[in-house]
Design a protein around this motif. Structure first.
Motif: not given
Lengths: 280, 240
Positions: B158-176, B189-199
């Motif tokens: 997954l390359d930046e799987p949530l980068a194009a997702v609306d900020m408000r929807a990101q938390a729910a999408m991340r859990r899903e 393997i996930v590539v990300t720039h986002n600390l929350r994704d990483a955590l």
């Protein structure tokens, strides 16, 4: 009229607060130039329609010379377009996607017929495929003669029309993001499937408009055809050749053929515009 | 289990990566832009070819310069989600999800069943016949994931799987996303720039610097490396 508006905007940018009065002469000059140019293009075409009565037009269409030329032109231009598309699509795709040694030479060669005068193309084809030509002499040994047959008409058309399709096809392929092709491959598509399911469908409107332009060029082909295929009614006398021939006797037949070609040309322009506009 | 050793000359440096991911484990790659993170994914999925190295997945060698093996991308059975999702714009949602199955010559009724089931799991059933151009970022992400998972891949990239997702929807999408990855039970393997994704997604965190693995460990271990400039700015004031 769009172009004048465009100029207006540039003027405003360049001169900032220049008055309305200051721009008026320029606007007038550009309007006159534009009107003159449009008149220069449309007047001759309109004259065709003014010089012949509807009755004479339809009477001429029944003339065997006109009818033969019409049928021959449509058939040969269609066949040559199909040939150009079949050979040109893989070539354009390869040159758009693969980096190989000599690609630029291939590109230059495929463009050559655009800049080559048709008369040169005609004599060149004759030297290659004529009875005593470089290839033709061997074909003649098998009893196959190409020059001065309908096949020669098609060869001449393929020769002059192919760059119009190949250039457009290549540009359309290059405009497609490779990411779609990469994604398709990771989903299990072989290179052939990628081409057929992803690349060609995404480039579709560009390919169609290229094929239409190529068809139009084939339909209008004159110089190479008359030199390489001759001017025989029903076999090699396509519409442009028939216009040239009938003009020396029956002017109304020539005008009728010309009108048919004008109508087809307008249809071509309209088709290309509709297809490209729908895409953007 | 995935194990990778890959060397490739890039424009500015030599990428030289060694890493492995177990089944059901999620490895998150972090690092500066241009450090070679996406290139690592492309090398594994077969879009790029390493100059040297060996890649094996579930006991199968996908690439080995020594034994001259290079399984083409289309035969690797790896789900690769691109940053922009790369949904095919000339197809509907269902058409996108069915694409891989069509390539595998699966019968029409089976494709229809599999696609319908996958769309239902991803809550996309209502959008089956919609052209993908009309979807939101979150919907696109789910279609891309459905398109990959319907093929039952042996590895998920997954390359930046949530980068194009609306900020408000990101938390729910991340859990899903985390649940889907866990359920799939394959290496990821996930590539990300986002600390929350990483955590939230990482079982292990890997820092890539100039084409090399600069740190590899649990998220806590790696994020504690405050002496590293990138980690210091990535983990930021959040951890301190």
């Amino acid at each position: 009229m769009d172009s004048t508006r465009f100029w207006h905007e540039r003027e405003v940018i360049r001169h900032g607060g220049r008055t309305r009065l200051g721009r008026a002469p320029l606007t007038l000059l550009l309007t006159v130039l534009l009107a003159l140019f449009l008149l220069f293009v449309t007047l001759p075409v309109a004259s065709l329609f003014l010089r012949i009565s509807p009755e004479a037009f339809f009477r001429s269409l029944a003339d065997p010379v006109v009818l033969d030329a019409l049928v021959l032109s449509l058939v040969t231009a269609t066949v040559s377009t199909v040939i150009v598309v079949l050979f040109g699509t893989p070539l354009a795709l390869m040159n758009a996607r693969c980096d190989y040694r000599g690609r630029e030479i291939v590109d230059t060669l495929t463009d050559l017929p655009i800049v080559l005068p048709p008369a040169v193309a005609g004599i060149a084809l004759l030297m290659a495929f004529g009875r005593r030509g470089v290839v033709g002499q061997y074909l003649d040994g098998f009893g196959v003669s190409v020059a001065f047959t309908t096949v020669a008409v098609i060869l001449a058309q393929v020769f002059v029309a192919s760059p119009f399709y190949i250039r457009q096809a290549r540009a359309s392929f290059e405009a497609i993001d490779r990411l779609y092709e990469d994604a398709a491959r990771t989903l299990g598509a072989s290179p052939t499937t990628v081409a057929l399911r992803i690349t060609i469908p995404l480039a579709w409107s560009g390919l169609v408009s290229g094929a239409i332009l190529s068809f139009a060029r084939a339909l209008g082909e004159f110089g190479a055809t008359i030199m390489f295929a001759g001017n025989f009614q029903g076999r090699t006398q396509t519409m442009p050749l028939a216009i040239y021939t009938t003009m020396q006797g029956d002017l109304s037949a020539a005008i009728s053929l010309a009108i048919v070609l004008v109508v087809i040309s307008f249809a071509v322009i309209a088709a290309v515009q509709i297809i490209t506009r729908r895409n953007t | 289990m995935l194990s990778v050793h890959a060397v490739r000359q890039l424009r500015d440096f030599v990428l030289d990566i060694t890493l492995s991911v177990r089944c059901g484990e999620t490895l998150v790659l972090v690092g500066e832009n241009g450090a070679g993170k996406s290139t690592v994914l492309n090398l594994i999925s077969g879009i790029l070819t390493p100059d040297r190295g060996e890649i094996t997945l579930a006991g199968r060698t996908l690439f080995s310069d020594g034994s001259r093996i290079d399984v083409p991308a289309e035969s690797r059975n790896i789900g690769h989600l691109f940053q922009s999702y790369a949904l095919f714009p000339h197809m509907t949602v269902a058409g996108n999800v069915a694409f891989g199955l069509r390539c595998r010559k699966v019968s029409r009724p089976e494709i229809a069943d599999a696609v319908a089931e996958q769309l239902a799991v991803m809550r996309l059933s209502d959008l089956a016949d919609v052209n993908v151009g009309r979807l939101s970022g979150g919907q696109r992400q789910r279609v891309a994931l459905a398109r990959a998972l319907v093929l039952e891949p042996e590895l998920l990239l997954l390359d930046e799987p949530l980068a194009a997702v609306d900020m408000r929807a990101q938390a729910a999408m991340r859990r899903e996303l985390r649940d889907r990855i866990r359920n799939a039970g394959i290496p990821c393997i996930v590539v990300t720039h986002n600390l929350r994704d990483a955590l939230e997604l990482a079982d292990r965190l890997c820092l890539i610097e100039n084409g090399r693995v600069a740190a590899d460990g649990t998220p806590e271990e790696v994020l504690a490396m405050r002496e590293n400039g990138f980690i210091a700015s990535f983990a930021g004031p959040r951890v301190s």
